[in-house]
Design a protein around this motif. Structure first.
Motif, PDB file in Angstrom:
ATOM      1  N   PRO A  53      -4.642   8.723  10.219  1.00  0.00           N
ATOM      2  CA  PRO A  53      -3.446   9.232   9.587  1.00  0.00           C
ATOM      3  C   PRO A  53      -2.426   8.989   9.687  1.00  0.00           C
ATOM      4  CG  PRO A  53      -4.277  10.824  10.785  1.00  0.00           C
ATOM      5  CD  PRO A  53      -5.357  10.218  11.106  1.00  0.00           C
ATOM      6  N   GLY A  54      -2.630   7.783  11.305  1.00  0.00           N
ATOM      7  CA  GLY A  54      -1.139   6.490  11.505  1.00  0.00           C
ATOM      8  C   GLY A  54      -1.423   5.056  11.652  1.00  0.00           C
ATOM      9  N   ASP A  55      -1.901   5.376   9.900  1.00  0.00           N
ATOM     10  CA  ASP A  55      -1.940   3.907  10.165  1.00  0.00           C
ATOM     11  C   ASP A  55      -1.716   3.355   8.318  1.00  0.00           C
ATOM     12  OD1 ASP A  55      -3.333   1.201   8.593  1.00  0.00           O
ATOM     13  OD2 ASP A  55      -4.867   1.470   9.306  1.00  0.00           O
ATOM     14  N   THR A  56      -0.299   3.213   8.321  1.00  0.00           N
ATOM     15  CA  THR A  56       0.752   3.351   6.872  1.00  0.00           C
ATOM     16  C   THR A  56       0.308   2.283   5.793  1.00  0.00           C
ATOM     17  OG1 THR A  56       1.719   1.726   8.142  1.00  0.00           O
ATOM     18  CG2 THR A  56       2.950   3.635   8.644  1.00  0.00           C
ATOM     19  N   GLY A  57      -0.446   1.480   6.198  1.00  0.00           N
ATOM     20  CA  GLY A  57      -1.056   0.731   5.328  1.00  0.00           C
ATOM     21  C   GLY A  57      -2.238   1.659   4.502  1.00  0.00           C
ATOM     22  N   LEU A  58      -3.786   2.017   5.145  1.00  0.00           N
ATOM     23  CA  LEU A  58      -4.480   2.364   4.379  1.00  0.00           C
ATOM     24  C   LEU A  58      -3.962   4.059   4.461  1.00  0.00           C
ATOM     25  CD1 LEU A  58      -7.281   2.408   4.575  1.00  0.00           C
ATOM     26  CD2 LEU A  58      -7.629   4.238   6.797  1.00  0.00           C
ATOM     27  N   VAL A  59      -2.528   4.569   4.994  1.00  0.00           N
ATOM     28  CA  VAL A  59      -1.978   5.727   4.031  1.00  0.00           C
ATOM     29  C   VAL A  59      -0.959   5.783   2.687  1.00  0.00           C
ATOM     30  CG1 VAL A  59      -0.403   7.703   4.569  1.00  0.00           C
ATOM     31  CG2 VAL A  59      -1.882   7.263   6.296  1.00  0.00           C
ATOM     32  N   ALA A  60      -0.862   4.747   2.487  1.00  0.00           N
ATOM     33  CA  ALA A  60      -0.366   4.447   1.405  1.00  0.00           C
ATOM     34  C   ALA A  60      -1.071   3.886   0.750  1.00  0.00           C
ATOM     35  CB  ALA A  60       0.999   2.994   2.180  1.00  0.00           C
ATOM     36  N   ASP A  61      -2.360   3.040   0.571  1.00  0.00           N
ATOM     37  CA  ASP A  61      -2.918   2.812   0.100  1.00  0.00           C
ATOM     38  C   ASP A  61      -3.756   4.249  -0.623  1.00  0.00           C
ATOM     39  OD1 ASP A  61      -3.274   0.429  -0.156  1.00  0.00           O
ATOM     40  OD2 ASP A  61      -5.129  -0.471   1.343  1.00  0.00           O
ATOM     41  N   GLY A  62      -4.192   5.053   0.457  1.00  0.00           N
ATOM     42  CA  GLY A  62      -4.941   6.058   0.321  1.00  0.00           C
ATOM     43  C   GLY A  62      -3.992   7.017  -1.005  1.00  0.00           C
ATOM     44  N   ARG A  63      -2.359   7.248  -0.941  1.00  0.00           N
ATOM     45  CA  ARG A  63      -1.701   7.834  -1.996  1.00  0.00           C
ATOM     46  C   ARG A  63      -1.928   7.890  -3.349  1.00  0.00           C
ATOM     47  NH1 ARG A  63       2.415   6.901   1.412  1.00  0.00           N
ATOM     48  NH2 ARG A  63       2.629   9.101   1.869  1.00  0.00           N
ATOM     49  N   GLU A  64      -1.912   6.095  -3.081  1.00  0.00           N
ATOM     50  CA  GLU A  64      -1.615   5.489  -5.108  1.00  0.00           C
ATOM     51  C   GLU A  64      -2.911   6.299  -5.078  1.00  0.00           C
ATOM     52  OE1 GLU A  64      -0.874   1.294  -4.786  1.00  0.00           O
ATOM     53  OE2 GLU A  64       0.120   1.619  -3.759  1.00  0.00           O
ATOM     54  N   ILE A  65      -4.228   6.017  -4.835  1.00  0.00           N
ATOM     55  CA  ILE A  65      -5.656   6.714  -5.548  1.00  0.00           C
ATOM     56  C   ILE A  65      -5.857   7.667  -5.151  1.00  0.00           C
ATOM     57  CG2 ILE A  65      -8.260   6.905  -4.262  1.00  0.00           C
ATOM     58  CD1 ILE A  65      -7.739   3.798  -2.923  1.00  0.00           C
ATOM     59  N   TYR A  66      -5.401   8.596  -4.271  1.00  0.00           N
ATOM     60  CA  TYR A  66      -5.352  10.081  -4.797  1.00  0.00           C
ATOM     61  C   TYR A  66      -4.299  10.616  -6.313  1.00  0.00           C
ATOM     62  CZ  TYR A  66      -4.740  15.527  -4.572  1.00  0.00           C
ATOM     63  OH  TYR A  66      -4.243  16.320  -4.056  1.00  0.00           O
TER      64      TYR A  66
END
Length: 174
Positions: A53-66
């Motif tokens: 959850p602290g990986d901002t790039g991964l979280v941003a990708d996850g937000r889009e996929i979600y």
């Protein structure tokens, strides 16, 4: 209390717990997910799944996929469907929330990953029906981890800390 709901929940936890136990006992033995999800054996990592959850790039990708793959059922704000604990007329449960009011954070990372990849019906088995599909054929392991990392990133610090404790306990750490 709805006993069928409780029994279904207990069945999921027992199956996933046994899968985790058998994996701890014999790391060479395929996990439950690899027996159900197409291609999961090849994709399964030798280390446990870890949300970031602290990986901002991964979280941003996850937000889009979600937003494209999950929000139509689980809500744009992770709020889930109304009355998510009560079965619909077809006997299936509505999509639960992924915010702190739901039960997502009660499950360790490995279980969340398995449920998302294979889908609840494949994990529970025995004719269990769910509107949630498995995403093994449409999302990569990284994309699934991204979505779950995004979800975890929205939880308050106290809930994230409790979830971290659940992960430590599931992995035999205290």
């Amino acid at each position: 209390m709805n006993w069928r709901f409780l029994a279904s929940g207990v069945a999921v936890l027992v199956l996933l717990g046994l899968a985790g136990y058998s994996r701890i006992q014999d790391p060479e033995r395929p996990s439950v997910i690899s027996r159900f999800a197409p291609g999961a054996a090849e994709a399964e990592q030798s280390t446990a799944v870890r949300l970031r959850p602290g990986d901002t790039g991964l979280v941003a990708d996850g937000r889009e996929i979600y937003a494209t793959a999950c929000a139509s059922c689980h809500g744009a704000n992770l709020e889930g469907q109304p009355n998510w604990r009560q079965r619909k007329p077809d006997g299936r449960l509505p999509a639960p929330p992924h915010d702190p009011s739901g039960h997502t954070w009660h499950h360790p990372d490995d279980q969340l990953f398995a449920l998302t990849k294979a889908g609840p019906a494949m994990i529970v088995g025995d004719g269990y029906e769910s509107d949630m599909p498995g995403f093994a054929g449409s999302l990569s392991d990284r994309e699934i981890i991204a979505v779950l990392s995004f979800i975890k990133s929205t939880w308050p610090a106290e809930i994230r800390a409790r979830h971290d404790g659940i992960n430590r306990q599931a992995n035999g750490q205290n």
